[in-house]
Design a protein around this motif. Structure first.
Motif, PDB file in Angstrom:
ATOM      1  N   UNK A  66     -22.334 -18.004  13.803  1.00 24.28           N
ATOM      2  CA  UNK A  66     -21.404 -18.742  12.958  1.00 24.28           C
ATOM      3  C   UNK A  66     -20.342 -19.363  13.860  1.00 24.28           C
ATOM      4  N   UNK A  67     -20.139 -20.666  13.725  1.00 25.39           N
ATOM      5  CA  UNK A  67     -19.181 -21.412  14.533  1.00 25.39           C
ATOM      6  C   UNK A  67     -17.988 -21.820  13.674  1.00 25.39           C
ATOM      7  N   UNK A  68     -16.796 -21.435  14.115  1.00 28.12           N
ATOM      8  CA  UNK A  68     -15.568 -21.769  13.397  1.00 28.12           C
ATOM      9  C   UNK A  68     -14.683 -22.643  14.274  1.00 28.12           C
ATOM     10  N   UNK A  69     -14.152 -23.697  13.674  1.00 23.41           N
ATOM     11  CA  UNK A  69     -13.200 -24.584  14.345  1.00 23.41           C
ATOM     12  C   UNK A  69     -12.005 -24.724  13.416  1.00 23.41           C
ATOM     13  N   UNK A  70     -10.824 -24.387  13.919  1.00 20.81           N
ATOM     14  CA  UNK A  70      -9.606 -24.414  13.095  1.00 20.81           C
ATOM     15  C   UNK A  70      -9.791 -23.625  11.797  1.00 20.81           C
ATOM     16  N   UNK A  71     -10.456 -22.490  11.901  1.00 17.08           N
ATOM     17  CA  UNK A  71     -10.623 -21.614  10.751  1.00 17.08           C
ATOM     18  C   UNK A  71     -11.689 -22.040   9.759  1.00 17.08           C
ATOM     19  N   UNK A  78     -23.617 -32.578  15.679  1.00 23.03           N
ATOM     20  CA  UNK A  78     -22.943 -33.321  16.743  1.00 23.03           C
ATOM     21  C   UNK A  78     -21.760 -32.547  17.315  1.00 23.03           C
ATOM     22  N   UNK A  79     -21.064 -31.807  16.488  1.00 22.64           N
ATOM     23  CA  UNK A  79     -19.926 -31.026  16.978  1.00 22.64           C
ATOM     24  C   UNK A  79     -20.373 -29.852  17.840  1.00 22.64           C
ATOM     25  N   UNK A  80     -21.533 -29.300  17.546  1.00 25.01           N
ATOM     26  CA  UNK A  80     -22.026 -28.116  18.264  1.00 25.01           C
ATOM     27  C   UNK A  80     -22.987 -28.500  19.392  1.00 25.01           C
ATOM     28  N   UNK A  81     -23.313 -29.773  19.518  1.00 27.59           N
ATOM     29  CA  UNK A  81     -24.299 -30.239  20.495  1.00 27.59           C
ATOM     30  C   UNK A  81     -24.037 -29.733  21.917  1.00 27.59           C
ATOM     31  N   UNK A  82     -22.800 -29.762  22.380  1.00 29.00           N
ATOM     32  CA  UNK A  82     -22.485 -29.313  23.738  1.00 29.00           C
ATOM     33  C   UNK A  82     -22.888 -27.865  23.944  1.00 29.00           C
ATOM     34  N   UNK A  83     -22.662 -27.039  22.929  1.00 31.75           N
ATOM     35  CA  UNK A  83     -23.039 -25.621  23.005  1.00 31.75           C
ATOM     36  C   UNK A  83     -24.563 -25.497  23.032  1.00 31.75           C
ATOM     37  N   UNK A  84     -25.253 -26.264  22.190  1.00 30.71           N
ATOM     38  CA  UNK A  84     -26.715 -26.242  22.168  1.00 30.71           C
ATOM     39  C   UNK A  84     -27.317 -26.691  23.494  1.00 30.71           C
ATOM     40  N   UNK A  85     -26.738 -27.726  24.083  1.00 27.91           N
ATOM     41  CA  UNK A  85     -27.229 -28.203  25.377  1.00 27.91           C
ATOM     42  C   UNK A  85     -26.988 -27.166  26.464  1.00 27.91           C
TER      43      UNK A  85
END
Length: 113
Positions: A66-71, A78-85
């Motif tokens: 589970x990914x949380x940004x600003x709660x 697209x927001x999580x792409x960097x982590x996936x790469x």
């Protein structure tokens, strides 16, 4: 040590690296599903939540995070792409669900075994 145990151990080492990377990028990460019983997999398959009866969750070589940004819980590819790469750069065996063809599963990270 069996080859599956070795793969599970390598997978978890990469998961720790992934969580550290994502945290450094500003994400708050909580755990989702790691192991899944065959019965639960069948429920997910029949409901369309999964497209396979051969999930790596059955072998403890996949995890949903589970990914949380600003709660706020985020599943935006697209927001999580960097982590996936980053995940896929750790090993040629690692696959990110955000790159699956036909069935995108952004919070899913697995190791092919």
């Amino acid at each position: 040590m069996s080859s599956l145990v070795a793969e599970q151990a390598a997978f978890l080492i990469d998961v720790t690296r992934l969580i550290q990377f994502a945290t450094a990028e500003g994400w708050v990460i909580t755990g989702g599903e790691l192991w899944r019983s065959p019965e639960q997999q069948e429920i997910y398959f029949r409901s369309g939540r999964s497209k396979t009866m051969n999930s790596n969750h059955l072998r403890r070589c996949a995890i949903d995070l589970n990914f949380f940004w600003n709660g706020r819980l985020v599943w935006d590819k697209e927001l999580i792409r960097t982590v996936g790469e980053y995940w896929e750069s750790l090993s040629s065996k690692n696959r990110w669900g955000g790159n699956f063809k036909g069935f995108v599963d952004v919070p899913h990270f697995e190791r092919r075994v």
